[in-house]
Write a protein that holds these residues in place. Sequence first.
Motif, PDB file in Angstrom:
ATOM      1  N   VAL A 176       0.838  -1.196   0.000  1.00 29.83           N
ATOM      2  CA  VAL A 176       0.000   0.000   0.000  1.00 29.83           C
ATOM      3  C   VAL A 176       0.876   1.250   0.000  1.00 29.83           C
ATOM      4  O   VAL A 176       1.817   1.342   0.793  1.00 29.83           O
ATOM      5  N   ALA A 177       0.556   2.184  -0.898  1.00 30.87           N
ATOM      6  CA  ALA A 177       1.136   3.531  -0.837  1.00 30.87           C
ATOM      7  C   ALA A 177       0.001   4.460  -0.425  1.00 30.87           C
ATOM      8  O   ALA A 177      -1.012   4.534  -1.111  1.00 30.87           O
ATOM      9  N   ARG A 178       0.147   5.116   0.705  1.00 30.10           N
ATOM     10  CA  ARG A 178      -0.959   5.906   1.286  1.00 30.10           C
ATOM     11  C   ARG A 178      -0.587   7.366   1.424  1.00 30.10           C
ATOM     12  O   ARG A 178       0.543   7.707   1.774  1.00 30.10           O
ATOM     13  N   PHE A 179      -1.570   8.186   1.177  1.00 25.38           N
ATOM     14  CA  PHE A 179      -1.402   9.630   1.308  1.00 25.38           C
ATOM     15  C   PHE A 179      -2.679  10.163   1.936  1.00 25.38           C
ATOM     16  O   PHE A 179      -3.770   9.680   1.636  1.00 25.38           O
ATOM     17  N   VAL A 180      -2.545  11.141   2.831  1.00 20.93           N
ATOM     18  CA  VAL A 180      -3.737  11.728   3.459  1.00 20.93           C
ATOM     19  C   VAL A 180      -3.732  13.231   3.247  1.00 20.93           C
ATOM     20  O   VAL A 180      -2.740  13.904   3.536  1.00 20.93           O
ATOM     21  N   ALA A 181      -4.822  13.751   2.724  1.00 19.84           N
ATOM     22  CA  ALA A 181      -4.986  15.203   2.601  1.00 19.84           C
ATOM     23  C   ALA A 181      -6.055  15.626   3.594  1.00 19.84           C
ATOM     24  O   ALA A 181      -7.106  14.997   3.695  1.00 19.84           O
ATOM     25  N   THR A 182      -5.769  16.689   4.335  1.00 16.35           N
ATOM     26  CA  THR A 182      -6.784  17.220   5.246  1.00 16.35           C
ATOM     27  C   THR A 182      -7.254  18.550   4.695  1.00 16.35           C
ATOM     28  O   THR A 182      -6.516  19.541   4.728  1.00 16.35           O
ATOM     29  N   LEU A 183      -8.446  18.554   4.136  1.00 18.46           N
ATOM     30  CA  LEU A 183      -8.984  19.762   3.527  1.00 18.46           C
ATOM     31  C   LEU A 183      -9.887  20.437   4.534  1.00 18.46           C
ATOM     32  O   LEU A 183     -11.096  20.247   4.548  1.00 18.46           O
ATOM     33  N   ALA A 184      -9.245  21.225   5.402  1.00 16.15           N
ATOM     34  CA  ALA A 184      -9.919  21.865   6.536  1.00 16.15           C
ATOM     35  C   ALA A 184     -10.537  20.793   7.410  1.00 16.15           C
ATOM     36  O   ALA A 184      -9.826  20.028   8.050  1.00 16.15           O
ATOM     37  N   ASN A 185     -11.853  20.674   7.371  1.00 17.16           N
ATOM     38  CA  ASN A 185     -12.550  19.728   8.244  1.00 17.16           C
ATOM     39  C   ASN A 185     -12.386  18.279   7.820  1.00 17.16           C
ATOM     40  O   ASN A 185     -12.363  17.368   8.629  1.00 17.16           O
ATOM     41  N   TYR A 186     -12.311  18.044   6.485  1.00 17.37           N
ATOM     42  CA  TYR A 186     -12.346  16.680   5.968  1.00 17.37           C
ATOM     43  C   TYR A 186     -10.966  16.077   5.769  1.00 17.37           C
ATOM     44  O   TYR A 186     -10.045  16.770   5.357  1.00 17.37           O
ATOM     45  N   ASP A 187     -10.877  14.784   5.984  1.00 15.74           N
ATOM     46  CA  ASP A 187      -9.637  14.056   5.717  1.00 15.74           C
ATOM     47  C   ASP A 187      -9.887  13.011   4.627  1.00 15.74           C
ATOM     48  O   ASP A 187     -10.829  12.216   4.762  1.00 15.74           O
ATOM     49  N   TYR A 188      -9.075  13.033   3.598  1.00 21.62           N
ATOM     50  CA  TYR A 188      -9.146  12.055   2.512  1.00 21.62           C
ATOM     51  C   TYR A 188      -7.911  11.164   2.580  1.00 21.62           C
ATOM     52  O   TYR A 188      -6.792  11.647   2.480  1.00 21.62           O
ATOM     53  N   ILE A 189      -8.151   9.872   2.739  1.00 13.09           N
ATOM     54  CA  ILE A 189      -7.051   8.912   2.736  1.00 13.09           C
ATOM     55  C   ILE A 189      -7.043   8.233   1.365  1.00 13.09           C
ATOM     56  O   ILE A 189      -8.051   7.627   0.978  1.00 13.09           O
ATOM     57  N   VAL A 190      -5.970   8.399   0.632  1.00 15.48           N
ATOM     58  CA  VAL A 190      -5.878   7.790  -0.704  1.00 15.48           C
ATOM     59  C   VAL A 190      -4.890   6.636  -0.649  1.00 15.48           C
ATOM     60  O   VAL A 190      -3.724   6.826  -0.296  1.00 15.48           O
ATOM     61  N   ASP A 191      -5.370   5.454  -0.971  1.00 12.60           N
ATOM     62  CA  ASP A 191      -4.504   4.265  -0.995  1.00 12.60           C
ATOM     63  C   ASP A 191      -4.358   3.751  -2.418  1.00 12.60           C
ATOM     64  O   ASP A 191      -5.350   3.568  -3.124  1.00 12.60           O
ATOM     65  N   TRP A 192      -3.140   3.482  -2.810  1.00 10.91           N
ATOM     66  CA  TRP A 192      -2.866   2.718  -4.024  1.00 10.91           C
ATOM     67  C   TRP A 192      -2.319   1.390  -3.551  1.00 10.91           C
ATOM     68  O   TRP A 192      -1.249   1.348  -2.934  1.00 10.91           O
ATOM     69  N   GLU A 193      -3.050   0.333  -3.824  1.00 10.87           N
ATOM     70  CA  GLU A 193      -2.666  -0.980  -3.297  1.00 10.87           C
ATOM     71  C   GLU A 193      -2.316  -1.900  -4.465  1.00 10.87           C
ATOM     72  O   GLU A 193      -3.128  -2.093  -5.380  1.00 10.87           O
ATOM     73  N   PHE A 194      -1.122  -2.438  -4.398  1.00  7.79           N
ATOM     74  CA  PHE A 194      -0.641  -3.317  -5.468  1.00  7.79           C
ATOM     75  C   PHE A 194      -0.670  -4.756  -4.982  1.00  7.79           C
ATOM     76  O   PHE A 194      -0.124  -5.071  -3.917  1.00  7.79           O
ATOM     77  N   HIS A 195      -1.315  -5.617  -5.768  1.00  7.66           N
ATOM     78  CA  HIS A 195      -1.396  -7.032  -5.413  1.00  7.66           C
ATOM     79  C   HIS A 195      -0.477  -7.832  -6.335  1.00  7.66           C
ATOM     80  O   HIS A 195      -0.311  -7.492  -7.504  1.00  7.66           O
ATOM     81  N   ALA A 196       0.023  -8.929  -5.788  1.00  6.74           N
ATOM     82  CA  ALA A 196       0.946  -9.756  -6.565  1.00  6.74           C
ATOM     83  C   ALA A 196       0.257 -10.418  -7.760  1.00  6.74           C
ATOM     84  O   ALA A 196       0.911 -10.840  -8.708  1.00  6.74           O
ATOM     85  N   ASP A 197      -1.079 -10.471  -7.739  1.00  9.22           N
ATOM     86  CA  ASP A 197      -1.781 -11.067  -8.885  1.00  9.22           C
ATOM     87  C   ASP A 197      -1.986 -10.057 -10.011  1.00  9.22           C
ATOM     88  O   ASP A 197      -2.688 -10.341 -10.976  1.00  9.22           O
TER      89      ASP A 197
END
Lengths: 722, 722
Positions: free
Chosen positions: B443-464
């Motif tokens: 998983v490569a994860r990034f979190v942006a906090t846009l004032a009140n809201y938090d967005y967690i963005v995950d890019w998940e790579f599977h071996a398949d």
Amino acid sequence: MVDKNFQRCLLSIFGAVIVTVFVVFNFPNPLSERAELLQCATNSAWCTSKNRILRHPTDAVLRHDHTSDVPHHPLDPLTIQEMNKVQKVIESFFNKSAYAVHSLVLEEPDKEVVLKWRKGDEPPPRIASVIARAAGKNYILTVDVESGAVAEQDTSHISGYPLVTMEDMESTIRAPLASAQFNRTIVERGVDPNDVACLPFSPGWFGKAEDGRRLVKLECFTIKDTINFYMRPIEGIIVITDLDTKEIIEIVDKGKHIPIPKGTGSDYRLAADNSAIIKLPNPISMEQPNGPNFVIEDNHLVKWANWEFHLKADPRAGVIISGAKIQDPVTGVVRNVMYKGFTSELFVPYMDPEEAWYFKTYMDAGEYGFGLQSLSLDPLNDCPRNAKYMDAVFAAADGKPYVRPNIICIFERYAGDAAWRHTEPAVVIGQEVREARPKVSLVARFVATLANYDYIVDWEFHADGLIHAKVSLTGMVIVKGTSYVNTNQVNDSEDMYGTLLSDNIVGVVHDHFINFYLDMDIDGTDNSFVNVHLQREYTKNNAPRRSYMKVNKTVAKTEKEAQIKLKLYDPSEFHVINPNKQTKVGNSVGYKLVPSGGTAASMLDPEDMPQKRAAFTNNQIWVTRYNKSEQWSGGLFAYQSHGDDTLQVWSDRDRAIENTDIVLWYTLGFHHVPCQEDFPIMPTVSSGFDMKPVNFFERNPILRIAPYVEKDLPICKATASA
Amino acid sequence: MVDKNFQRCLLSIFGAVIVTVFVVFNFPNPLSERAELLQCATNSAWCTSKNRILRHPTDAVLRHDHTSDVPHHPLDPLTIQEMNKVQKVIESFFNKSAYAVHSLVLEEPDKEVVLKWRKGDEPPPRIASVIARAAGKNYILTVDVESGAVAEQDTSHISGYPLVTMEDMESTIRAPLASAQFNRTIVERGVDPNDVACLPFSPGWFGKAEDGRRLVKLECFTIKDTINFYMRPIEGIIVITDLDTKEIIEIVDKGKHIPIPKGTGSDYRLAADNSAIIKLPNPISMEQPNGPNFVIEDNHLVKWANWEFHLKADPRAGVIISGAKIQDPVTGVVRNVMYKGFTSELFVPYMDPEEAWYFKTYMDAGEYGFGLQSLSLDPLNDCPRNAKYMDAVFAAADGKPYVRPNIICIFERYAGDAAWRHTEPAVVIGQEVREARPKVSLVARFVATLANYDYIVDWEFHADGLIHAKVSLTGMVIVKGTSYVNTNQVNDSEDMYGTLLSDNIVGVVHDHFINFYLDMDIDGTDNSFVNVHLQREYTKNNAPRRSYMKVNKTVAKTEKEAQIKLKLYDPSEFHVINPNKQTKVGNSVGYKLVPSGGTAASMLDPEDMPQKRAAFTNNQIWVTRYNKSEQWSGGLFAYQSHGDDTLQVWSDRDRAIENTDIVLWYTLGFHHVPCQEDFPIMPTVSSGFDMKPVNFFERNPILRIAPYVEKDLPICKATASA
């Protein structure tokens, strides 16, 4: 993606045998007693293999001597002692003439009895529900375990047959080899009859041909050169057999020109090709050295964090979750959420109209038993290392009990996600805030292997009140033999009904539908179903903004108003509320159903027989008035059913459902166009849905959970081999 | 669920300050050099708080002295040294008169240059892309880092403004307090001006009122009695301010009668109420004592299992994944899958037409910078213990670089699931088979906090081969003040535009759309987009089965043919294939897009201005012909844009897209009707989609992965405190 027929056959033998296994390996009792319960001697291959499995270090978890089990809770499954009592009553009821028990489970007490019961109370009377066949007739019996009193229910008005027994499958699996015509055909195809294995597939019901007799359609494979014989179909041969008389009715052979795929590269076992193993050098594991945070009281009552629920295996449903309750973090009160939840029926239609394929429209739970088709879980690979296991006690066709060990696992999960989080720079409030909380959940998992296909069913409980139900599909795609080895050989106008996966192998297009029974009781039995419709609304007076989305809530008055097809462009939320209970600020307490993928709808004609029999797939959501007998959405007797006892039929009665005891039904759907990656075994595909609290709590119920701190976490070191 | 305005304000200060933080805590250099880069002295509160964060034990992971960073890969972001060079060029370009840098990032080399580049090659020339404003004009410049040569692009034809700078936000956040009228109003509402905090919200564009000047609409809160001031809005006051002149244009006050919510129980910090902490006694952790199985080469190139990809922070997109390639397990060849993937734009329209709310229709990436709105991650709660971290180097408004530490985490995940499994009883093949494989992903994860809201963005790579992109929403719902404390006070005809969440607090209905740019290059740049349509087909000649589902593939010739709205009852699969490369059996190699939940569609009128500006939400899927300049689906200058530079406009050119370089766009959507559980902080809600190999491999690429065995797993013990 489920061909149950094959599974049936395998498990028919398994079923008879597992009793033996149970006795031999589970009981610390004298051998004489074991021998009475199980016939290991007649099934030695099974005993041996089960023996091997049972030696696995974690298999002992939760294992105990089931012979001395006693019921503690009104919903506890029948014990071995109870089943044995009932078995004698059945034997006597049928006056020692031939009979077969197709189902023997607890007849659950009435809901009000269960709801009133408190730990320490005298348990309510134990009643067994028995479905049996004798002399070509279906029987529905209830047996009072204590008194042995039997009550018989009239079944003459119900079409179809009960699910096939393991013994049904076992007895038919070898039947084709007794036919000279069959053997001739097989030899002509170049297959040694010693290498032939046939799988019993349910025929569906299409009218006259399936009328009045209990049939099976056997399809055959060669087991030569690979354990993955599913990839070596003897295409086009169907042996239609009478399950009651064992008579071969017809042998269809439309595949003479189709070569048998060689099965090259189809063995998926680790041992098959040790040279090519790919292994990540550094292991990663879910570790919990202090043990789990849940307890299982009296074998079935799971208590974890703020949740408690009753968990049991069921031969038809797989697992049943009952009495799911959550403690309110503010008041401390334990509140009812779901009275009962389980997978009620499946529907797996294959999309090939040819003679050897058109009937493949399986309803696994009702035709084969979703629970019966389970095998013990792999303790480190089906479930994480920190899992605990639960066994099943099922009945064989003679009514005698056997144990199937480790078919359910229960574990806590931490997958590295946040349950909530927020960061706040210091600019406004004078101090930076960085608060995040780990998401830990509890999973109850069950796996059914329906011949080629494996269904992993997870019920996941979150501390924030959310219940996530998920179905994962893996195992083998059932394939069709073909003469082609390259798509360039296929005429443009020809439909292969699937994808060329490998030489001479087509993965046939199909669907999977899994219907969930969800008896939600939000803070009590009297609930309503609310369609929270989101609709475009226009502003007035030349406002700068023209449009917005408005919420419009409608309470469904009757069942037909709650026959719901999901609509992406005319969306709604779907709430089950208790209209008699409000939060402090006046919102009705409730839960909402949130689909998350897996929303495929059935593409068959509504009047097509398979669709009528599996009419629960006509809508994605249904709400019915609670009726204890309406549990199996494809009908009680799903095998060769005519579609006259389905969720559609019940719902069409259009009973009142406002502010009363209601049941929510949801169908998860997958379209599956196979691809080469599915060969020879398919990477897991998952979908699910949430039942999510909506104004159920006064506020975020996990507001006050603690974050992880370094000092609490375990200290781990690598093992020597890693 | 994102109010960026507030975030902007917070981060405007943060932005200026973080440079300081960087210098003070990241550099093992002489103090003199640090002082030159960062002005910690003028931002001591920040330095202090960051100091605290940086002391966390795992913060040091991946930390290094960014001052000496040099680019290794053509796509590596601009280094501190490069930015400093460019900054001097910009200063000189504007001839020392006032300017503001709104964006300073690498101008990525042309695709063919990047594709040809091999490790060890001379890196291609480094070019900076600069967006700046000076004297009321937008500038788009490219600066040759080595030579300092500047090229200017004409911007006169593009509506809108570049994203606001941190300095824009900082400078306006206190502006209202300079107005006597504002202070009077505030005092009338019973708020001490010392307790007022205003957040700068983007005004959207609705015509005349927003024309020709760069505006911000400030909304104000009281910070008294809670750190969660979002729950204490001074409802109805909007201060419209010119961002360039800082002039207050208008103060709207429609909320005199609305009390300010008390904010009781809104503090979500652990420290807020220690007495009530809920903690599971037995910790559970993802443990990997031997370390991870991935490496990060040259700071950005991630290599794990069969995958490799380039990963970097971006001020606008958050994270950018480039050159994702997977090794074929059969041939050993490393094959191209995705040239570039990132979150291109967001759209968060609130569904309240009233004056203080109607304009709230945020496009976070283009208006504020999804990457700029990040803060350092909590090392044990935002990401698991085994995570590694990556920093960002961004430019402040003066063009000078600063480091934002630990805004991306990378970790392996094992969540207790199976990658594939099958059990086979011994009946047919003479031996029981039980094979299951653990699912481990990266998983490569990034979190942006846009004032009140938090967005967690995950890019998940599977071996398949599967890439799963997921967005999780948490943080605070932005709320509206109301006079009500119970829903029974609300007239039936009145629309609150949301849910009463607590006393005097309404959670306003809104949507979230996140648009992904997915430049798929399946085994090369020339690809096609195939609509794999599933349609009902009828059988002939009174066959027992009437209907089935047939697959009908259509290659999209032009962009308009690939403007796709998902249809549940008229379903398709969506494949990106390489028509020039087939598998051994003749299937074109490809990947398919699989939505998994989060399919909400925009409910606004297509002609409504917010919808035109965010026209990328008109369809869920788009495919465009590759054009290096078409990256931001809401337009390059999204702030007050007129909707003339959107994905819809580009796609409507209807260029040919068959067997050429194409870009796939997908929009994830959430409808959010808030509920009380969202108060005062919202439990995480997630949705995503998969990019899944479909006939890309000859067979299941993880067929030969090893199962877990006990001896490989770590040995863990509890810590003293647990």
